[in-house]
Design an enzyme around this catalytic site. Structure first.
Site, PDB file in Angstrom:
ATOM      1  N   ASP A  57      43.118   6.214   9.264  1.00 47.69           N
ATOM      2  CA  ASP A  57      42.710   6.964   8.090  1.00 47.69           C
ATOM      3  C   ASP A  57      42.884   6.366   6.683  1.00 47.69           C
ATOM      4  O   ASP A  57      43.963   6.153   6.453  1.00 47.69           O
ATOM      5  CB  ASP A  57      43.180   8.347   8.366  1.00 47.69           C
ATOM      6  N   ASN A 115      39.078  17.238   9.084  1.00 44.63           N
ATOM      7  CA  ASN A 115      40.459  16.452   8.936  1.00 44.63           C
ATOM      8  C   ASN A 115      41.363  17.489   8.340  1.00 44.63           C
ATOM      9  O   ASN A 115      41.178  18.047   7.386  1.00 44.63           O
ATOM     10  CB  ASN A 115      40.254  15.353   8.198  1.00 44.63           C
TER      11      ASN A 115
HETATM   12  O1  G3H Z   1      42.153  12.692   6.033  1.00 44.46           O
HETATM   13  C1  G3H Z   1      43.063  13.414   5.984  1.00 44.46           C
HETATM   14  C2  G3H Z   1      42.677  14.802   5.817  1.00 44.46           C
HETATM   15  O2  G3H Z   1      41.810  14.768   4.691  1.00 44.46           O
HETATM   16  C3  G3H Z   1      43.887  15.725   5.535  1.00 44.46           C
HETATM   17  O3  G3H Z   1      43.761  16.390   4.397  1.00 44.46           O
HETATM   18  O4  G3H Z   1      46.448  17.136   4.376  1.00 44.46           O
HETATM   19  O5  G3H Z   1      44.819  18.279   2.733  1.00 44.46           O
HETATM   20  O6  G3H Z   1      44.484  18.659   5.485  1.00 44.46           O
HETATM   21  P1  G3H Z   1      44.842  17.835   4.082  1.00 44.46           P
HETATM   22 ZN    ZN Z   2      41.509  12.738   3.607  1.00 43.40          ZN
END
Ligand code: G3H
Ligand code: ZN
Length: 289
Positions: A84, A229
């Site tokens: 990611d 996500n």
């Molecule tokens: O790519 C990862 C996500 O966008 C996680 O975002 O930590 O704000 O849930 P978050």
């Molecule tokens: Zn993210």
């Protein structure tokens, strides 16, 4: 033996009018918590490792990736591995050999033309190596070093051109969420999600989902989000549980297992809750296809 290609999981979610949950993991306990929750819910999902998490592990991807692949292979629930928010080309090149079925190449801090060029390059590499490639257009904001960008939104026309020019397989869009929120107070632009879904022609990805309330998540799926996500939700649960446990622990007790176990259980509960929310969420009629 159910480590499966991310493309299969995302394709099945899209065909079923559902969203594929994706959870960012940092430690082995994060991964164990997510896998336990997936097993309890019988829910296919993605285990994600961000470039920032790799940096935490001294820049080494292989050890955590091997652990995640081993966990996935040992569970009956189909799970995929996703790398990611990658900006480092060398890290991108490690993904196929480390068991990942997808990557998110993040050119969102680049000007539009440079984002197109860099993403197209990442897509060419990914497709040549069997990876599904996601990218971001419009800056979700909230990553370390980012200003939060609450007013920024992805433009549907630009999204259509971006997908055509890069041949990217999935698109992260800015629709009102922001990374690293510890309060669940984000308000999303649902009509915009619908327009982006129609314009992009590829699955849309919601980032920064920890800050999005349950009902907003359901509405985001109804409007057309196909991958959701989460990361900070796990860290919030972990840190609160560990903090409480350590505050009640005499200083001579130094075995980390009791507080790590409590942190893992708290993360599992948080993931189970979010899986429950997404289990009942379906794309609306306009978002199908
Ligand atoms: O790519 C990862 C996500 O966008 C996680 O975002 O930590 O704000 O849930 P978050
Ligand atoms: Zn993210």
């Amino acid at each position: 033996m159910t480590l499966v290609p991310s493309a299969r999981l995302l394709g099945a979610a899209r065909a079923g009018g559902r969203a594929l949950p994706a959870f960012n993991v940092i430690t082995l306990e994060h991964a164990e918590a997510v896998v336990e929750a997936a097993e309890a819910a019988g829910a296919p999902l993605l285990l994600q490792v961000s470039q920032n998490a790799v940096a935490h592990h001294g820049g080494r991807l292989a050890p955590l990736a091997a652990a995640l692949a081993a966990l996935a292979r040992a569970t009956p629930v189909p799970l995929g591995l996703h790398l990611d928010h990658v900006t480092d080309r060398d890290l991108l090149r490690e993904a196929p050999g480390a068991g990942f079925g997808s990557v998110m190449y993040d050119g969102s801090r680049l000007p539009y033309a440079a984002n197109v060029a860099a993403t197209a390059d990442a897509v060419a590499f990914g497709h040549a190596h069997g990876l599904l490639v996601e990218s971001e257009l419009g800056r979700v904001g909230g990553k370390p070093g980012d200003a939060h960008l609450p007013g920024v939104r992805t433009d549907p026309g630009e999204a259509a051109s971006f997908v055509r020019a890069t041949r990217v397989d999935a698109l992260a869009v800015a629709v009102g969420s922001s990374h690293a929120m510890t309060e669940r107070s984000a308000v999303l632009d649902h009509p915009l999600i619908g327009r982006l879904r129609a314009a992009a022609g590829v699955p849309l990805v919601l980032h920064g989902s920890s800050g999005v309330p349950d009902e907003e998540l359901r509405r985001a799926v109804a409007a057309g989000m196909t991958k959701i996500n989460f990361g900070t939700a796990l860290n919030t649960a972990l840190t609160a549980a560990v903090r409480a446990r350590l505050a009640a622990t005499p200083p001579e007790r130094v075995d980390p297992r009791p507080w790590l176990a409590e942190g893992r259980a708290a993360m599992r509960a948080a993931v189970e809750h979010l899986l429950g929310v997404l289990a009942t969420a379906r794309h609306g009629t306009a978002a199908r296809g």
